[in-house]
Write an enzyme that holds these catalytic residues in place. Structure first.
Site, short mmCIF file in Angstrom:
data_model
loop_
_atom_site.label_atom_id
_atom_site.label_comp_id
_atom_site.label_asym_id
_atom_site.label_seq_id
_atom_site.Cartn_x
_atom_site.Cartn_y
_atom_site.Cartn_z
N GLU A 1 -1.99 -5.39 8.92
CA GLU A 1 -0.44 -4.56 9.61
C GLU A 1 -1.54 -4.94 10.86
OE1 GLU A 1 -0.12 -0.89 9.00
OE2 GLU A 1 1.00 -1.27 6.98
N ASP B 1 0.31 -0.94 0.15
CA ASP B 1 -0.26 0.12 -0.04
C ASP B 1 0.67 1.64 -0.08
OD1 ASP B 1 0.59 -0.10 2.21
OD2 ASP B 1 -0.81 -0.01 3.60
N SER B 2 1.77 0.92 0.20
CA SER B 2 3.38 2.40 -0.37
C SER B 2 2.50 3.14 -1.79
CB SER B 2 4.78 1.83 -0.20
OG SER B 2 4.58 0.67 -0.83
N LYS C 1 -1.45 -9.40 2.40
CA LYS C 1 -0.77 -8.62 3.72
C LYS C 1 -1.12 -8.06 4.87
CE LYS C 1 3.13 -6.37 4.04
NZ LYS C 1 2.65 -4.93 4.30
N GLU D 1 9.03 -4.08 10.29
CA GLU D 1 9.86 -3.58 9.78
C GLU D 1 10.44 -2.04 11.09
OE1 GLU D 1 6.85 -1.64 7.55
OE2 GLU D 1 7.67 0.42 7.07
N ASP E 1 -1.20 -5.98 -0.36
CA ASP E 1 -1.31 -5.54 0.82
C ASP E 1 -3.14 -5.59 1.01
OD1 ASP E 1 0.65 -4.81 3.06
OD2 ASP E 1 1.02 -3.25 1.92
#
Ligand code: KIV
Length: 319
Positions: free
Chosen positions: A167, A96-97, A165, A234, A135
């Site tokens: 978080e 999602d960056s 993925k 991270e 993501d």
């Protein structure tokens, strides 16, 4: 249903094979969403067809708590980028960056499932070998495990990716178990979790207090127990990354973490030198921004001097 994961020979698209198998009536259901049409795409030459890695193979890459050859992962957001990265990587992350890297947003928070799906499908089309992980964006999974299943299943169905993925650690363990028991492989993400930037108060490295240290380890362990096949850690101080890697049976992929992790991931544009500002943990392997700047300056000069296009690039009447 034709769910072909092995590459087809050059120029034979999946929809063509499905047409043969299913007949014309079913054909409209089988678009080329997951397969690059090499007869029409600019993206020739076709990437060398190779059998795609699978999630179980990534999981089993770590044996008895040890990883001999570290796993290589990079972010990818477009088909052509995926083609260029694919042969060198084990996993491609449609992160999602892309909110910051592609869309110029100031955080990942406004990223939507539709954005992830569009870029995820492009990356699957551009790759043959790597496991593609997409993501889950902010707000699309935290509300409930059912919401997470709805989003993740849409992402997988519409992109052809192998895993998602998300978080969060202990707070997401129930969701990770729910998804993985229902056919959705999940990669976890602990430590500095950018979607929680407003709670964390910024993007500084995590784990400097004993409380944070213990929480990051407990988060990783909770995700492993819940069924995650791998986790990203991270922006943590190195001893935590090492302790986490040693304490888990699943591969731990580091970013701003440690070379002792079971693999590494970076944002491709960061390591290629597309941006002036990057986090301290990024190594710039090239300065692509400078190459683009110089190349475009030459183009602009030639356009203004009317030296481009030249005879070579123009069509003349046939004599
Ligand atoms: O969104 C992303 O690119 C990521 C990586 C930085 C791990 O989550």
């Amino acid at each position: 249903m034709c769910n072909e994961s092995a590459p087809t020979p050059r120029g034979i698209t999946l929809s063509f094979l499905c047409l043969l198998i299913n007949g014309p009536l079913n054909a409209p259901l089988m678009s080329t969403t997951f397969q690059l049409d090499t007869s029409t795409s600019r993206a020739n030459p076709t990437p060398r067809p190779r059998k795609r890695l699978t999630v179980p193979r990534i999981r089993d890459h770590k044996k008895d708590g040890q990883t001999k050859d570290p796993l290589v992962m990079l972010t990818a957001y477009t088909a052509r980028q995926a083609q260029l990265l694919d042969t060198h990587c084990d996993m491609l992350l449609v992160g999602d960056s892309l909110g910051q890297v592609i869309y110029g947003l100031d955080s990942t928070l406004p990223v939507t499932p539709e954005m992830m799906i569009a870029h995820g499908a492009a990356v699957v089309r551009g790759s043959y070998h790597s496991v593609v992980v997409v993501d889950m964006p902010f707000g699309s999974y935290e509300g409930s495990k059912e919401l997470a299943f709805e989003t993740a299943s849409q992402i997988m169905a519409k992109t052809g990716c192998a895993a998602v993925k998300l978080e969060g650690g202990q707070a997401m363990a129930e969701t990770v178990a729910f998804l993985s028991q229902r056919g959705i492989p999940v990669m976890g993400h602990v430590g500095l979790t950018p979607q929680a930037v407003n709670v964390l108060g910024g993007y500084a490295a995590r784990g400097r207090s004993q409380h944070e240290h213990d929480k990051i380890i407990a988060d990783g362990q909770a995700l492993e127990q819940a069924g995650a096949f791998s986790i990203v850690v991270e922006g943590v101080i190195e001893p935590i990354a090492i302790a986490l890697t040693k304490s888990l049976e699943i591969p731990v992929i580091g970013i701003g973490a440690s070379a002792q992790c079971d693999g590494q991931v970076l944002v491709t544009e960061d390591m290629l030198g597309m941006f002036e500002r990057v986090p301290r943990f990024v190594k710039r392997y090239e300065n692509i921004a400078e190459v683009i700047d110089k190349t475009v300056a030459t183009y602009a000069e030639e356009v203004r001097a009317r030296s481009f296009p030249s005879e070579e690039q123009t069509y003349q009447p046939k004599s």
